[in-house]
Enzyme design. Structure first.
Site, PDB file in Angstrom:
ATOM      1  N   HIS A 196       0.820  -1.213   0.000  1.00 12.72           N
ATOM      2  CA  HIS A 196       0.000   0.000   0.000  1.00 12.72           C
ATOM      3  C   HIS A 196       0.854   1.263   0.000  1.00 12.72           C
ATOM      4  CE1 HIS A 196      -3.734   2.055   0.170  1.00 12.72           C
ATOM      5  NE2 HIS A 196      -4.416   1.101   0.781  1.00 12.72           N
ATOM      6  N   ASP A 216      -2.480   2.305  -4.252  1.00 13.20           N
ATOM      7  CA  ASP A 216      -3.688   2.201  -3.448  1.00 13.20           C
ATOM      8  C   ASP A 216      -4.580   1.074  -3.942  1.00 13.20           C
ATOM      9  OD1 ASP A 216      -2.867   4.418  -1.909  1.00 13.20           O
ATOM     10  OD2 ASP A 216      -3.657   5.783  -3.442  1.00 13.20           O
TER      11      ASP A 216
END
Length: 438
Positions: A411, A415
């Site tokens: 992450h 995203d």
């Protein structure tokens, strides 16, 4: 002239190696070219051969010892002769002392009636006399006086493993165990003392089996360290999706005869999944990347890692510049690196530099799971087991083959939305398989 047995350097990145098992004891005769000790680096395990005829005069590093490459492991020479051996490094001495302490502890436990701990791990060995057996299994069988040629191996390609020998010993020692238990029962039943519950508890405790202790070294140690670091040093998130691969399986059946005729290759679903992943990475370059220090590195080339399970661990051979390969070339290299990985024939350079990894647990019946990133990669795709599932296609209920996919991504690099878009592209290629041939 005595000869030193040296810890070899297995690849440019090797710093230290582990002594897995000695095939000879001090004072035993050896012949030139004969395997004398099994050693391992991070992901390579091999047998070191004797450089000359003679006798194993001295073992400098015991089994389980971890030393830098170039360290003297032992000495071969004529009786009464001793080479000017290099001294074992401080780290090697520390490891040796640790191994000695473990051995001393085992001796005490053995005297107390408890089983000794195991300090060596099994490694893959070359077939000898037509029998494939790991060095540790061979040593255990020989010490127990077992003819291992009569054992049935459960390892890769019928290899006899340490566990096979242990099962054989346990099966043969069943009567002895029962007899010992009967004797123990008689002894504990003699002369009971009122209020001696503590003594009874102590007797029960002494009969308990002690856990086996295995020194974490070599491949297992590297896997443990890297997986722990992966989870500690990245922000991992896993998303899942299902792909209808009914048409993909039909295309595979149509292409298979031609692939076998032209290339002598048996096309697999894994080949087609790998092709889909490579094409998807070209369209989603943010997934073909890595988080390095304070920057994100985007790669133009796809170096595809394929996780391969071994008898005692896991390796990830790499197919370089996978985007430049046809389906047939990709299939050929997948089979080649997987086979050589299982035979312990990969060079260290073949297990470095991947930019994305595929791991497949479908053959074990697993559905979805959470793959752990192979650092410093930003993504890894987990493939589960395809299952026939009733699905509505329009208004019609049909039996379709559904494949579960699990994508773990970093992450810090991207995203959820772009990761989901990448996974959707993989699914699109699998559900419209003719696009894989363009």
């Amino acid at each position: 002239m005595a000869e030193n047995i040296i810890m070899p350097k297995l690849g440019m990145a090797m710093v230290e190696g582990t002594v897995i098992a000695w095939k000879k004891r001090e004072g035993e005769a050896v012949k030139k070219g004969e395997g004398i000790v099994d050693i391992s680096s991070e992901k390579i395990e091999m047998e070191v051969e004797a450089a000359a005829d003679g006798v194993l005069l001295k073992i400098e590093v015991p089994e389980g010892g971890v030393v830098p490459y170039g360290t003297v492991l032992g000495v071969i020479g004529q009786p009464g002769e001793l080479a000017g051996t290099a001294s074992v490094t401080a780290s090697a001495k520390a490891t040796a002392e640790s191994a000695a302490a473990l051995a001393a502890s085992d001796e005490q436990r053995t005297k107390a009636g408890a089983p000794a701990a195991t300090t060596a791990t099994a490694v893959l060995d070359r077939p000898r006399d037509g029998i494939k057996i790991s060095p540790v299994a061979r040593k255990m069988a020989e010490e127990a006086g077992i003819d291992y040629t009569k054992l049935m191996g459960t390892g890769p390609q019928g290899r006899i493993t340490k566990e096979d020998v242990e099962r054989f010993i346990q099966a043969g020692g069943e009567k002895e165990t029962n007899a010992a238990a009967q004797v123990a029962g008689v002894q504990t039943s003699v002369a009971p003392v009122a209020g001696s519950s503590d003594h009874a508890a102590a007797a029960v405790n002494t009969a308990e089996k002690q856990p086996e202790r295995i020194l974490v070294s070599g491949m297992r140690k590297v896997i443990a360290e890297r997986m722990y670091q992966s989870l500690q040093q990245s922000a991992q998130l896993t998303i899942t999706m299902q792909a209808d691969i009914t048409e993909l399986l039909q295309l595979k059946e149509k292409l298979s005869p031609e692939m076998e005729r032209r290339y002598q290759l048996k096309l697999s679903v894994t080949d087609l999944i790998a092709r889909a992943v490579v094409l998807s990475l070209l369209r989603h370059k943010q997934m073909n990347s890595a988080y390095v220090e304070d920057r994100i590195e985007l790669y133009e080339e796809v170096h595809l890692g394929i996780a391969v399970a071994l008898e005692k661990g896991l390796v990830v051979p790499v197919i370089r510049q996978a985007e430049q390969k046809t389906l047939a070339e990709l299939s050929s290299q997948l089979k080649s690196v997987s086979a050589r990985a299982r035979q312990n024939q990969l060079a260290p350079e073949e297990m470095k530099g991947s930019t994305f990894t595929i791991t497949n647990l479908g053959s074990y019946g697993v559905d979805t799971f959470t793959p752990v990133l192979n650092p410093p990669e930003a993504g890894i795709l987990g493939v589960g087991a395809a299952k026939d599932t009733p699905v509505f296609v329009g208004d019609e209920l049909q039996r379709r083959s559904i494949l579960p996919l699990s994508l773990t991504f970093d992450h810090r690099v991207l995203d959820g939305a772009p990761a989901a878009a990448f996974l959707a592209t993989v699914r699109s290629y699998l559900e419209e398989p003719h696009s894989l041939l363009v």
